[in-house]
Scaffold this motif. Structure first.
Motif, mmCIF file in Angstrom:
data_model
loop_
_atom_site.group_PDB
_atom_site.id
_atom_site.type_symbol
_atom_site.label_atom_id
_atom_site.label_comp_id
_atom_site.label_asym_id
_atom_site.label_seq_id
_atom_site.Cartn_x
_atom_site.Cartn_y
_atom_site.Cartn_z
ATOM 1 N N MET A 87 47.262 48.553 43.850
ATOM 2 C CA MET A 87 48.137 47.723 45.004
ATOM 3 C C MET A 87 48.591 46.413 44.616
ATOM 4 O O MET A 87 49.828 46.052 45.048
ATOM 5 C CB MET A 87 47.095 47.662 46.247
ATOM 6 N N ILE A 88 47.785 45.683 43.801
ATOM 7 C CA ILE A 88 48.308 44.215 43.455
ATOM 8 C C ILE A 88 49.432 44.689 42.508
ATOM 9 O O ILE A 88 50.351 43.880 42.649
ATOM 10 C CB ILE A 88 47.204 43.704 42.594
ATOM 11 N N GLY A 95 34.015 41.240 45.221
ATOM 12 C CA GLY A 95 35.102 42.343 44.784
ATOM 13 C C GLY A 95 34.541 43.613 44.163
ATOM 14 O O GLY A 95 34.991 44.627 44.580
ATOM 15 N N GLY A 150 52.171 40.426 43.216
ATOM 16 C CA GLY A 150 50.981 40.639 42.324
ATOM 17 C C GLY A 150 51.005 40.561 40.789
ATOM 18 O O GLY A 150 50.401 40.110 40.363
ATOM 19 N N GLU A 176 32.396 45.578 47.186
ATOM 20 C CA GLU A 176 32.998 45.803 48.490
ATOM 21 C C GLU A 176 34.456 46.436 48.074
ATOM 22 O O GLU A 176 34.939 47.000 49.047
ATOM 23 C CB GLU A 176 33.244 44.760 49.402
ATOM 24 N N GLY A 177 34.866 46.060 46.962
ATOM 25 C CA GLY A 177 36.324 46.899 46.720
ATOM 26 C C GLY A 177 36.193 48.091 45.513
ATOM 27 O O GLY A 177 35.192 48.271 45.201
ATOM 28 N N ASN A 178 37.471 48.621 45.464
ATOM 29 C CA ASN A 178 37.765 49.610 44.458
ATOM 30 C C ASN A 178 38.401 48.853 43.369
ATOM 31 O O ASN A 178 39.793 48.647 43.434
ATOM 32 C CB ASN A 178 38.173 50.876 44.824
ATOM 33 N N PHE A 179 37.963 48.434 42.286
ATOM 34 C CA PHE A 179 38.757 47.819 40.914
ATOM 35 C C PHE A 179 40.121 48.660 40.930
ATOM 36 O O PHE A 179 41.204 47.994 40.901
ATOM 37 C CB PHE A 179 37.894 48.006 40.022
ATOM 38 N N ASN A 237 52.842 45.246 43.934
ATOM 39 C CA ASN A 237 53.543 44.369 44.747
ATOM 40 C C ASN A 237 54.123 43.195 43.612
ATOM 41 O O ASN A 237 53.572 42.723 42.884
ATOM 42 C CB ASN A 237 52.676 43.477 45.433
ATOM 43 N N VAL A 255 41.754 51.112 42.647
ATOM 44 C CA VAL A 255 42.551 51.268 43.994
ATOM 45 C C VAL A 255 43.164 49.899 44.198
ATOM 46 O O VAL A 255 44.487 49.694 44.455
ATOM 47 C CB VAL A 255 41.921 52.019 45.060
ATOM 48 N N ASP A 256 42.482 48.841 44.493
ATOM 49 C CA ASP A 256 42.873 47.708 44.726
ATOM 50 C C ASP A 256 43.852 46.906 43.709
ATOM 51 O O ASP A 256 44.797 46.218 44.176
ATOM 52 C CB ASP A 256 41.646 46.732 45.065
ATOM 53 N N GLY A 257 43.393 47.333 42.458
ATOM 54 C CA GLY A 257 44.234 46.788 41.239
ATOM 55 C C GLY A 257 45.591 47.404 41.373
ATOM 56 O O GLY A 257 46.915 46.672 40.970
#
Length: 110
Positions: A34-35, A22, A41, A25-28, A38, A30-32
């Motif tokens: 998105m969660i 995570g 989420g 590979e991810g962006n805490f 939702n 940005v991805d957070g």
């Protein structure tokens, strides 16, 4: 107790790998975001943190040292069940096969 120790160490390894993936590979943020956009989420986050709080209550119950309880709880809130798995693995080892000692910690001597 051997099975529980194996499961807890698998949890440590799985959570370590998942967190590594995570964070690399991810962006805490940005991805957070998105969660949290939702509804499910949000449900997942509430569910997760209710679990963290309940697990942390058990830590406070079984630990004698309040500072240790606070440190474990902060780690739980930051690293999730990587911390929970590690806590369980350590204390299964320290309990020497005694389930009462594992679940009750310092209170098992009473």
């Amino acid at each position: 107790m051997k099975v529980a120790r194996i499961i807890s160490w698998i949890g440590v390894l799985a959570m370590s790998a998942a967190l590594y993936y995570g964070f690399t590979e991810g962006n805490f943020f940005v991805d957070g975001g998105m969660i949290l956009d939702n509804p499910w989420g949000i449900v997942s986050m509430v569910d997760l943190y209710v679990g963290f709080i309940l697990f942390s209550m058990w830590i406070f119950f079984r630990e004698k040292n309040i500072l240790s309880s606070i440190i474990w709880t902060i780690a739980m809130m930051v690293f999730g069940f990587l911390t929970g798995s590690l806590y369980v693995a350590i204390h299964l080892g320290k309990s020497n096969g005694d389930w009462d000692k594992f679940f009750l910690g310092t209170r098992s001597d009473r």
